[in-house]
Design an enzyme around this catalytic site. Structure first.
Site, short mmCIF file in Angstrom:
data_model
loop_
_atom_site.label_atom_id
_atom_site.label_comp_id
_atom_site.label_asym_id
_atom_site.label_seq_id
_atom_site.Cartn_x
_atom_site.Cartn_y
_atom_site.Cartn_z
N CYS A 43 -13.26 4.09 15.21
CA CYS A 43 -11.78 4.77 15.09
C CYS A 43 -12.06 5.99 14.22
CB CYS A 43 -10.68 4.00 14.74
SG CYS A 43 -10.68 2.23 15.54
N CYS B 250 3.69 -6.10 17.36
CA CYS B 250 3.84 -4.98 16.58
C CYS B 250 2.89 -4.15 17.04
CB CYS B 250 3.49 -5.23 14.88
SG CYS B 250 3.64 -3.85 13.89
N CYS C 227 2.72 -11.13 9.27
CA CYS C 227 2.07 -10.22 10.27
C CYS C 227 0.73 -10.31 9.90
CB CYS C 227 2.98 -8.97 10.41
SG CYS C 227 2.05 -7.75 11.53
N ARG D 179 9.18 1.81 13.01
CA ARG D 179 8.71 1.69 11.49
C ARG D 179 7.82 3.25 11.09
NH1 ARG D 179 5.04 -3.02 10.24
NH2 ARG D 179 6.56 -4.04 10.24
N CYS E 150 2.55 -8.07 5.57
CA CYS E 150 1.47 -7.69 6.53
C CYS E 150 0.16 -7.79 6.00
CB CYS E 150 1.90 -6.53 7.18
SG CYS E 150 3.41 -6.27 7.76
N CYS F 114 -16.07 -2.09 9.02
CA CYS F 114 -15.89 -2.42 10.31
C CYS F 114 -16.59 -1.77 11.38
CB CYS F 114 -14.47 -1.92 10.74
SG CYS F 114 -13.86 -2.08 12.18
N CYS G 32 -10.22 6.46 10.90
CA CYS G 32 -10.18 5.30 9.83
C CYS G 32 -11.36 5.51 8.85
CB CYS G 32 -10.39 4.12 10.67
SG CYS G 32 -10.09 2.82 9.44
#
Ligand code: SF4
Length: 333
Positions: A77, A208, A148, A280, A117, A73, A80
């Protein structure tokens, strides 16, 4: 707090116990902080009372998460393992084939999940990806599962397309407070995040959106993150609260862990500020004791991810979850 006095909860919607409800109450940072700092027993009594007004307190929604495109990616972040900016053990992969995704979704349904998801490690989907994504949504929905997706930033046209395909939820976390955000990510802004949330909401999909605790942020940052979420034009229908899983090779590999009591306080505050949303317990459950999870459920968490991996991180095994549910008298929603 505007529109409600201390100790009062917001009016109960007359419809069925559903997450789909506009939030009209504006929270200030100061008001939210005051609730966060209540004596622990008072805070949990209040959050459990709010929870019971909107949900069955002994039912927990189960979701399964599949990484449909891993690693590589371009975003940075700090938490991550899938960022190409960090040296982690995660190898990049291509988008999974639709048949494989459907086979995994079928297994998830058979094991009791009601929401499926799917996440792709992208900054945003490219135009060439959209046909495959639309096909995936249709195929998973045909199994009778809620769908999702989390694919990164969306423009309005992409959001409209996903909505037309029948996508139920789009996940796009704000991660932390606006002021701490630049300490976590430099390749996009907090405002970029809010733009995508706005496209998702305006396209008619459920949102979400939550964040991660334990990235070195202050307690006020955590509270302010919830203030941003609860003050969106409509509170997210689903609010994932993650506990950082420090991953070797990421800038947050040595972030100081968040204490269990502080974590439970944020769960309780999320329940109070967003009474009709699913709150959640997401990443980090594998590092929580049964007792800490029980406190989170008491504080108002009513959704978990199940399965033995969560994107690229570990998650409690199904059997451990079944045992915990039996001990606590919980049932799947
Ligand atoms: S959290 Fe998502 S956007 Fe950020 S680096 Fe990981 S995969 Fe990319």
């Amino acid at each position: 707090m505007l529109g409600a006095k201390e100790g009062e909860t917001k009016p109960i919607p007359s419809q069925e116990k559903s997450p789909a409800r506009a939030v009209t109450q504006e929270w200030t940072s100061q008001d939210a902080w005051a609730v966060y700092q209540l004596p622990f027993n008072d805070l949990l009594f209040r959050s459990q009372s709010v929870h019971r007004e909107h949900f069955d307190p002994n039912r927990v929604q189960l979701s399964r998460l599949l990484n449909i495109k891993t690693g590589g990616c371009p975003e940075d972040c700090g938490y991550c393992s899938q960022s190409s900016h960090h040296s982690t053990a995660v190898a990049p992969s291509k988008l999974m084939e639709v048949e494989k995704i459907v086979a995994e979704a079928r297994k998830a349904k058979e094991s009791g999940a009601t929401r499926y998801c799917m996440g792709a490690a992208w900054r945003n989907p490219k135009p060439r990806d959209m046909d495959a994504i639309v096909e995936i949504v249709g195929a998973v929905k045909q199994l009778g599962l809620e769908t999702c997706l989390t694919l990164g930033m969306l423009d309005r046209g992409q959001a409209d397309r996903l909505s037309a395909a029948g996508l139920d939820y789009y996940n796009h976390n704000i991660d932390t407070s606006e002021s701490y955000y630049p300490s976590v990510i430099s390749t996009r802004t907090f405002a970029d995040r809010l733009d995508t949330l706005s496209h998702v909401h305006e396209a008619g999909m459920k949102v979400c959106c939550g964040g991660i605790l334990g990235m070195g942020e202050s307690e006020q940052d955590r509270v302010d993150m919830l203030v941003t979420l609860s003050n969106l034009p409509k509170a997210p229908e689903s609010v994932p609260i993650n506990m950082l899983i420090p991953i070797a090779g990421t800038p947050m590999a040595k972030a100081p862990p968040i204490g269990p009591i502080e974590f439970v306080r944020i769960v309780a505050l999320a329940r109070i500020m967003m009474p009709a949303s699913f709150v959640r317990l997401s990443a980090g459950r594998s590092a929580m004791t049964d007792e800490m999870q029980a406190l989170c459920f008491f504080a108002g968490a009513n959704s978990i991810f199940v399965g033995d991996t969560l994107l690229t991180a570990g998650n409690p095994q199904d059997e451990a979850d079944r045992k915990l549910f039996r001990r606590l008298g919980l049932e799947a929603l």
